[in-house]
Write a protein that holds these residues in place. Structure first.
Motif, PDB file in Angstrom:
ATOM      1  N   GLY A  49       0.793  -1.212  -0.060  1.00 12.73           N
ATOM      2  CA  GLY A  49       0.013  -0.075  -0.066  1.00 12.73           C
ATOM      3  C   GLY A  49       0.938   1.327  -0.089  1.00 12.73           C
ATOM      4  N   PRO A  50       0.194   2.427   0.058  1.00 11.29           N
ATOM      5  CA  PRO A  50       0.916   3.559  -0.281  1.00 11.29           C
ATOM      6  C   PRO A  50       1.935   3.891   0.934  1.00 11.29           C
ATOM      7  CG  PRO A  50      -1.338   3.996  -0.020  1.00 11.29           C
ATOM      8  CD  PRO A  50      -1.210   2.551  -0.099  1.00 11.29           C
ATOM      9  N   ASP A  51       1.569   3.345   2.131  1.00 13.76           N
ATOM     10  CA  ASP A  51       2.253   3.738   3.401  1.00 13.76           C
ATOM     11  C   ASP A  51       3.460   2.543   3.656  1.00 13.76           C
ATOM     12  OD1 ASP A  51       0.329   5.622   3.822  1.00 13.76           O
ATOM     13  OD2 ASP A  51      -0.711   4.504   5.052  1.00 13.76           O
ATOM     14  N   ALA A  52       3.540   1.954   2.914  1.00  9.87           N
ATOM     15  CA  ALA A  52       4.693   0.979   2.779  1.00  9.87           C
ATOM     16  C   ALA A  52       6.145   1.657   2.564  1.00  9.87           C
ATOM     17  CB  ALA A  52       4.678  -0.506   1.954  1.00  9.87           C
ATOM     18  N   PRO A  53       6.923   1.599   3.432  1.00 10.05           N
ATOM     19  CA  PRO A  53       8.288   2.244   3.354  1.00 10.05           C
ATOM     20  C   PRO A  53       8.920   1.555   2.059  1.00 10.05           C
ATOM     21  CG  PRO A  53       8.594   0.803   5.084  1.00 10.05           C
ATOM     22  CD  PRO A  53       7.145   0.728   4.646  1.00 10.05           C
ATOM     23  N   PRO A  54       9.746   2.350   1.034  1.00 17.88           N
ATOM     24  CA  PRO A  54      10.211   1.608  -0.220  1.00 17.88           C
ATOM     25  C   PRO A  54      11.233   0.503   0.319  1.00 17.88           C
ATOM     26  CG  PRO A  54      11.039   3.858   0.145  1.00 17.88           C
ATOM     27  CD  PRO A  54      10.035   3.735   0.988  1.00 17.88           C
ATOM     28  N   PRO A  55      11.402  -0.243  -0.556  1.00 19.35           N
ATOM     29  CA  PRO A  55      12.472  -1.382  -0.380  1.00 19.35           C
ATOM     30  C   PRO A  55      13.884  -0.729  -0.630  1.00 19.35           C
ATOM     31  CG  PRO A  55      11.591  -1.963  -2.542  1.00 19.35           C
ATOM     32  CD  PRO A  55      10.800  -0.827  -1.915  1.00 19.35           C
ATOM     33  N   PRO A  56      15.060  -1.230  -0.081  1.00 22.76           N
ATOM     34  CA  PRO A  56      16.396  -0.755  -0.112  1.00 22.76           C
ATOM     35  C   PRO A  56      16.357  -0.726  -1.881  1.00 22.76           C
ATOM     36  CG  PRO A  56      16.396  -2.527   1.252  1.00 22.76           C
ATOM     37  CD  PRO A  56      14.823  -2.498   0.856  1.00 22.76           C
ATOM     38  N   ALA A  57      17.015   0.579  -2.149  1.00 25.23           N
ATOM     39  CA  ALA A  57      17.221   0.960  -3.803  1.00 25.23           C
ATOM     40  C   ALA A  57      18.302   0.170  -4.156  1.00 25.23           C
ATOM     41  CB  ALA A  57      17.391   2.407  -4.057  1.00 25.23           C
ATOM     42  N   HIS A  58      18.235  -0.104  -5.580  1.00 26.34           N
ATOM     43  CA  HIS A  58      19.339  -0.757  -6.198  1.00 26.34           C
ATOM     44  C   HIS A  58      19.390  -0.181  -7.655  1.00 26.34           C
ATOM     45  CE1 HIS A  58      21.930  -3.934  -8.129  1.00 26.34           C
ATOM     46  NE2 HIS A  58      22.737  -3.131  -7.713  1.00 26.34           N
ATOM     47  N   ASN A  59      19.592   1.068  -8.057  1.00 25.72           N
ATOM     48  CA  ASN A  59      19.570   1.365  -9.477  1.00 25.72           C
ATOM     49  C   ASN A  59      21.096   1.596  -9.732  1.00 25.72           C
ATOM     50  OD1 ASN A  59      16.734   1.913  -9.427  1.00 25.72           O
ATOM     51  ND2 ASN A  59      17.019   3.479  -7.980  1.00 25.72           N
ATOM     52  N   GLY A  60      21.823   1.227  -9.279  1.00 24.88           N
ATOM     53  CA  GLY A  60      23.551   1.478  -9.535  1.00 24.88           C
ATOM     54  C   GLY A  60      23.910   0.390 -10.509  1.00 24.88           C
ATOM     55  N   PRO A  61      25.064  -0.110 -10.656  1.00 22.29           N
ATOM     56  CA  PRO A  61      25.699  -1.178 -11.472  1.00 22.29           C
ATOM     57  C   PRO A  61      24.798  -2.417 -10.959  1.00 22.29           C
ATOM     58  CG  PRO A  61      27.605  -0.212 -10.871  1.00 22.29           C
ATOM     59  CD  PRO A  61      26.261   0.673 -10.311  1.00 22.29           C
ATOM     60  N   ALA A  62      24.383  -3.260 -12.021  1.00 19.84           N
ATOM     61  CA  ALA A  62      23.684  -4.648 -11.586  1.00 19.84           C
ATOM     62  C   ALA A  62      24.469  -5.699 -12.263  1.00 19.84           C
ATOM     63  CB  ALA A  62      22.318  -4.452 -12.296  1.00 19.84           C
ATOM     64  N   TYR A  63      24.376  -6.817 -11.699  1.00 15.99           N
ATOM     65  CA  TYR A  63      25.231  -8.034 -12.322  1.00 15.99           C
ATOM     66  C   TYR A  63      24.166  -9.118 -12.669  1.00 15.99           C
ATOM     67  CZ  TYR A  63      28.892  -5.333 -10.301  1.00 15.99           C
ATOM     68  OH  TYR A  63      29.639  -4.315 -10.205  1.00 15.99           O
ATOM     69  N   TRP A  64      24.411 -10.004 -13.684  1.00 14.02           N
ATOM     70  CA  TRP A  64      23.635 -11.033 -14.055  1.00 14.02           C
ATOM     71  C   TRP A  64      24.252 -12.468 -13.392  1.00 14.02           C
ATOM     72  CZ3 TRP A  64      25.141  -8.225 -18.874  1.00 14.02           C
ATOM     73  CH2 TRP A  64      26.119  -8.703 -19.416  1.00 14.02           C
ATOM     74  N   ILE A  65      23.425 -13.337 -13.626  1.00 11.41           N
ATOM     75  CA  ILE A  65      23.947 -14.591 -13.063  1.00 11.41           C
ATOM     76  C   ILE A  65      23.794 -15.284 -14.457  1.00 11.41           C
ATOM     77  CG2 ILE A  65      23.555 -17.077 -12.053  1.00 11.41           C
ATOM     78  CD1 ILE A  65      22.539 -15.389  -9.614  1.00 11.41           C
ATOM     79  N   LYS A  66      24.948 -15.882 -14.679  1.00 11.13           N
ATOM     80  CA  LYS A  66      25.196 -16.498 -16.242  1.00 11.13           C
ATOM     81  C   LYS A  66      25.353 -17.935 -15.980  1.00 11.13           C
ATOM     82  CE  LYS A  66      27.499 -16.603 -20.605  1.00 11.13           C
ATOM     83  NZ  LYS A  66      28.676 -16.097 -21.612  1.00 11.13           N
ATOM     84  N   VAL A  67      24.571 -18.882 -16.849  1.00 16.67           N
ATOM     85  CA  VAL A  67      24.561 -20.244 -16.791  1.00 16.67           C
ATOM     86  C   VAL A  67      24.940 -20.796 -18.467  1.00 16.67           C
ATOM     87  CG1 VAL A  67      23.304 -22.201 -16.444  1.00 16.67           C
ATOM     88  CG2 VAL A  67      22.738 -20.347 -15.233  1.00 16.67           C
ATOM     89  N   SER A  68      26.042 -21.584 -18.417  1.00 18.69           N
ATOM     90  CA  SER A  68      26.525 -21.978 -19.706  1.00 18.69           C
ATOM     91  C   SER A  68      26.297 -23.376 -19.811  1.00 18.69           C
ATOM     92  CB  SER A  68      27.692 -21.543 -20.202  1.00 18.69           C
ATOM     93  OG  SER A  68      27.789 -20.353 -20.445  1.00 18.69           O
ATOM     94  N   ALA A  69      25.279 -23.963 -20.348  1.00 18.64           N
ATOM     95  CA  ALA A  69      24.848 -25.716 -20.495  1.00 18.64           C
ATOM     96  C   ALA A  69      25.491 -26.110 -21.585  1.00 18.64           C
ATOM     97  CB  ALA A  69      23.683 -25.958 -20.076  1.00 18.64           C
ATOM     98  N   GLN A  70      25.989 -27.235 -21.368  1.00 22.73           N
ATOM     99  CA  GLN A  70      26.599 -28.158 -22.674  1.00 22.73           C
ATOM    100  C   GLN A  70      25.597 -29.354 -22.679  1.00 22.73           C
ATOM    101  OE1 GLN A  70      30.639 -29.300 -21.678  1.00 22.73           O
ATOM    102  NE2 GLN A  70      30.920 -27.369 -20.752  1.00 22.73           N
ATOM    103  N   THR A  71      25.608 -30.081 -24.090  1.00 19.99           N
ATOM    104  CA  THR A  71      24.843 -31.056 -24.347  1.00 19.99           C
ATOM    105  C   THR A  71      24.826 -32.246 -23.588  1.00 19.99           C
ATOM    106  OG1 THR A  71      26.197 -31.808 -26.138  1.00 19.99           O
ATOM    107  CG2 THR A  71      24.458 -30.293 -26.870  1.00 19.99           C
ATOM    108  N   ASP A  72      25.852 -32.377 -23.057  1.00 22.89           N
ATOM    109  CA  ASP A  72      26.091 -33.707 -22.323  1.00 22.89           C
ATOM    110  C   ASP A  72      25.570 -33.523 -20.818  1.00 22.89           C
ATOM    111  OD1 ASP A  72      27.865 -32.250 -20.893  1.00 22.89           O
ATOM    112  OD2 ASP A  72      29.510 -33.229 -20.890  1.00 22.89           O
ATOM    113  N   GLY A  73      24.753 -32.435 -20.408  1.00 24.30           N
ATOM    114  CA  GLY A  73      24.186 -31.973 -19.190  1.00 24.30           C
ATOM    115  C   GLY A  73      24.958 -31.318 -18.184  1.00 24.30           C
ATOM    116  N   ALA A  74      26.433 -30.990 -18.334  1.00 25.99           N
ATOM    117  CA  ALA A  74      27.171 -30.274 -17.732  1.00 25.99           C
ATOM    118  C   ALA A  74      26.763 -28.795 -17.839  1.00 25.99           C
ATOM    119  CB  ALA A  74      28.745 -30.407 -18.071  1.00 25.99           C
TER     120      ALA A  74
END
Ligand SMILES: [Zn+2]
Ligand SMILES: [Zn+2]
Length: 380
Positions: free
Chosen positions: A332-357
């Protein structure tokens, strides 16, 4: 003057040759399925790139004007890392602002060739209704548009992509590897849900022996329909999304029965990762590691994973994470905002091979871990 023009023309030609050379080389050297779990602050944006170079993006981040630009830029950065010139297929899992929100901004930045969704919005909301009425048709008018149903395949060269849920329906027959009685159904407890989350387009994706699943924000009651009394989906290596780690999803009939080796939660700084969900995940049979998009105040140190597995902090990082989880404030409108994160952001990267690794990498700290095929014969 003429010489300058000629030099400029040569420079343009050289640049375009270098560019097409790079793309050609990328297409030739790719051997893995690469998955980018992009930080869109408790929304969803998951980019899959097949060795063929063909791409599938699942959702586009948040809707508020500044958030939409921020999230579109973050997704664009992932497409650039993957050397994509376009997004071949986009799934909008459902019509919530944390899923379709960055779409108009993203479409300004990179061509999107195929738009996939579950059909009409069933939870009236001005931002979604406005977008669907005015903006969305203009975007797909220049591309393809498909409303999918369970059982449909999405044609991505090199991948087997199957729709398992859409518009509140689930597949009625088991996928290869599924179909066994699900022992967790007996203790299932129904959950609560809004109208749109259960409509989510969910996909099961196979690349050789590697299997992953992303169900959008599919809720517990639909998990039950999909997985009981027989688990229509068998074992997966990687469980993506998990509805931000919210309690209205992530029942044992879904998580424990598919016994993922790795799960990656698209949670936010104060969204998802509550104790109940973390208990389900930490007790999931065969789970080797849980990775998180963010620290979440709702987990606290008590329930979270070691931070080496967490991709993003806050703009004002804490020196220490409080041990106890906090309760989410009432919305609701009275809820305090969550901690902000607008600066540099990082992804999690997955690389999969056909053998399942497959290898998972936290791009914030460079931590990387490889999961070798474990030969779980019989669980497929
Ligand atoms: Zn973040
Ligand atoms: Zn969501």
């Amino acid at each position: 003057m003429r010489r300058n023009t000629l030099l400029a023309a040569i420079a343009v030609l050289a640049a375009s040759l270098a560019q097409s050379g790079a793309e050609h080389a990328a297409a030739q050297t790719r051997t893995t399925l690469d998955i980018y779990v992009v930080d869109v602050e408790g929304g969803n944006a998951t980019l899959l790139v097949a060795p063929s170079g063909e791409s599938l993006l699942i959702d586009t981040g948040n809707v508020a004007p500044e958030a939409a630009i921020r999230d579109a830029e973050r997704i664009l950065a992932a497409t650039q890392d993957a050397r994509l010139a376009q997004i071949d297929h986009l799934i909008v899992t459902h019509w919530h602002g944390d899923h379709f929100g960055g779409l108009a901004e993203l479409a300004k930045r990179i061509p999107i060739r195929h738009f996939i969704d579950h059909g009409a919005n069933v939870q009236p909301a001005p931002a979604a209704d406005d977008f669907i009425a005015k903006v969305y048709p203009e975007l797909y008018a220049k591309a393809r548009h498909t409303v999918v149903k369970p059982g449909d395949k999405i044609a991505v060269a090199g991948l087997d992509v199957r729709v398992v849920t859409s518009a509140g329906e689930t597949i009625k027959t088991a996928l290869p590897g599924g179909g066994a009685p699900n022992p967790y159904c007996a203790s299932f407890k129904p959950g609560e849900n809004n109208a749109e989350d259960p409509m989510s387009v969910g996909v099961y994706i196979r690349f050789g022996r590697f299997r992953t699943i992303h169900l959008g924000d599919l809720t517990k009651n639909k998990e039950f329909e999909l997985m009981c009394p027989n688990a229509r989906i068998g074992a997966v290596d990687l469980f993506l999304g998990l509805h931000h780690g919210l309690n209205s999803s992530n029942s044992e009939v879904m998580i424990h029965a598919t016994h993922p080796r790795v799960a990656i939660i698209n949670n936010g700084t104060r969204k998802g990762g509550q104790p109940d969900v973390m208990r389900v995940l930490h007790t999931s049979p065969g789970l080797e590691d849980l990775w998180q998009m963010h620290f979440s105040q709702l987990s606290g140190q008590e329930y979270t994973v070691p931070s080496i597995f967490i991709a993003n902090m806050f703009d004002d990082p804490l020196t220490a994470m409080p041990v106890a989880p906090i309760m989410a404030p009432p919305p609701g409108p009275d809820a305090p905002p969550p901690p902000a994160h607008n600066g540099p952001a990082y992804w999690i990267k997955v690389s999969a091979q056909t053998d399942g690794a497959f290898t998972v990498t936290n791009t914030r700290n460079g931590f990387t871990k490889t999961y070798r095929p474990n030969g779980r014969a019989g669980t497929n």
